[in-house]
Design an enzyme around this catalytic site. Structure first.
Site, short mmCIF file in Angstrom:
data_model
loop_
_atom_site.label_atom_id
_atom_site.label_comp_id
_atom_site.label_asym_id
_atom_site.label_seq_id
_atom_site.Cartn_x
_atom_site.Cartn_y
_atom_site.Cartn_z
CG LEU A 153 28.52 -21.53 11.15
CD1 LEU A 153 28.09 -20.19 11.74
CD2 LEU A 153 28.03 -21.65 9.71
CE1 TYR B 213 44.09 -26.32 18.85
CE2 TYR B 213 46.14 -27.15 17.91
CZ TYR B 213 44.76 -27.10 17.92
OH TYR B 213 44.05 -27.81 16.98
N GLY C 29 30.66 -25.84 16.88
CA GLY C 29 31.66 -25.23 15.98
C GLY C 29 31.36 -25.58 14.53
#
Ligand code: AKB
Length: 318
Positions: free
Chosen positions: A10, A144, A8
Site C-alpha cells: 500500500l 535508515y 508494503g
C-alpha cells in the site's frame, strides 16, 4: 518471475508495482500484502490482498507457501526521516522484516527471486558527493542508511551462501502522484507539486542549494521489472545498483514548475533533521553499472516529470 508476493504494497512504490505486475503477470499471480488494509484502495480491492506484519516470520512463511510464490518483492520499511525519530523501531522493522523475507525466500526454494530496495541513503558524508561511484566507502550516518547498507550485505550473503536470486537498486527520491510518500527526506519534491497546484506557493524544509538524486515513479517501476527480468549471467553486482534519472536542488524544481505556473513562489523553513540527512547523502550518483549490466535507461527528466505531475494532479483535484 511468475507468482509474486509484494510486502508494503500500500506504500508509494508498492501500489504502483502491484498495478504493473497485475497487468504483466495476471491478477491471480500477484499477492499484495501490507500491515494495514485501506478500504477502497485498488491494491486491496483489485486483486489478491493479505494483511501481513513482516516482522512475524510464521505469518510471512504461511502466505508465501499458501500461494506458492516464486518471487518476493520486499518493500515494507521505514523511510529516513521517520527512522531518525524512531531508530530502534526502524532497525527492528527494516532488519527483522528483511531477514524474515530472505529466510522465507530460502525456505520456499533455493532459486527464489528476490528484490528489496536500497537507497542513496546507504552512502555517508565521506563518499564522493558528485557522481558517487557504485563501489566506494559506505559509512551512512543515519539509521535508515545503516539498515540499507546492512540490508545490501545480507542480500549478498543469501545469494552467495544459499543461491537466493537477490537483486536490488539504490533508489533516489521517488516522485509520483498516486500515493504520497511518508517520512522521507526527498518528500519535499513531491509535496511541492501538490502545493503548487493548491496554493501557488511552497515552503521547503530542504534548503536552497541542496542537490539530491530523484526519479519519476514510472522509471522506478520499469527499473524493478527490467532488473527482475535481466539475464542473471550479466549481473556482476548482487548487492544493489545505483540508479538515478536526475539531480536537482529546490530552486530548479521551482523553475520547472514556473514554466507552467509563472506566479509560483518558493520559500524556506529548513528542518534541521531532514537537512542533516540530506547533507550526508550524495549530490548525484553514478549509475553506469546498471546501464551496462541490465540496460537501465530512465525516460523522464525534470521538465517532463513536472509536466506529468502537474497534469495528473490537476485531474486528481478536479
Ligand atoms: C527517503 O527520503 O528516505 C527516501 C530515500 C531516498 O530512500 N525517499
Amino acid at each position: 518471475m511468475k507468482k509474486v508476493l509484494i510486502t508494503g504494497a500500500l506504500g508509494q512504490i508498492g501500489s504502483e508495482l502491484t498495478e504493473r505486475l497485475r497487468k504483466d503477470l495476471g491478477v491471480k499471480n500477484v499477492i499484495s500484502t501490507d500491515i494495514r488494509t485501506i478500504e477502497g484502495s485498488p491494491v486491496v480491492e483489485g486483486g489478491q490482498f493479505e494483511e501481513l506484519d513482516v516482522t512475524n516470520y510464521d505469518s510471512f512463511l504461511d502466505v508465501a507457501k499458501r500461494y506458492e510464490v516464486d518471487t518476493i518483492i520486499h518493500l515494507a520499511a521505514l523511510l529516513s526521516a521517520t527512522a531518525e525519530k524512531r531508530p530502534a523501531f526502524a532497525w527492528n522493522l527494516n532488519m527483522t522484516g528483511l531477514m524474515n523475507a530472505l529466510e522465507v525466500a530460502r525456505e520456499i526454494g533455493p532459486e527464489t527471486k528476490f528484490f528489496a530496495p536500497s537507497s542513496i541513503a546507504a552512502y555517508g558524508p565521506d563518499a564522493e558527493s558528485d557522481n558517487t561511484p557504485q563501489d566506494t566507502v559506505m559509512h551512512p550516518t543515519t539509521m535508515y542508511g545503516v539498515t540499507k547498507v546492512a540490508g545490501e550485505l545480507l542480500e549478498n550473503y543469501y545469494h552467495t551462501k544459499y543461491g537466493v536470486d537477490t537483486r536490488s537498486v539504490r533508489f533516489p527520491g521517488l516522485i509520483s502522484y498516486k500515493v504520497e510518500p511518508g517520512g522521507g527526506t526527498t518528500d519535499y519534491a513531491v509535496d511541492i507539486y501538490y502545493e503548487a497546484l493548491k496554493n501557488k506557493s511552497y515552503t521547503s524544509f530542504i534548503d536552497k542549494g541542496t542537490y539530491m538524486d530523484m526519479m519519476y515513479m514510472d522509471d522506478a517501476i520499469e527499473g524493478i521489472v527490467k532488473l527482475m527480468n535481466a539475464d542473471a549471467s550479466r549481473l556482476e553486482h548482487r548487492n544493489s545498483f545505483n540508479i538515478t534519472a536526475m539531480s536537482f536542488e529546490p530552486e530548479q524544481i521551482a523553475a520547472s514548475i514556473r514554466r507552467r505556473i509563472p506566479e509560483f513562489e518558493l520559500s524556506y523553513d529548513v528542518d534541521p533533521v531532514r537537512q542533516g540527512i540530506a547533507n550526508s547523502w550524495p549530490n548525484s550518483i553514478d549509475d553506469s553499472d546498471a546501464r551496462k549490466e541490465w540496460d537501465f535507461s530512465p525516460s523522464y527528466d525534470l521538465d517532463k516529470m513536472t509536466d506529468e505531475m502537474l497534469e495528473r494532479l490537476s485531474e486528481k483535484f478536479k
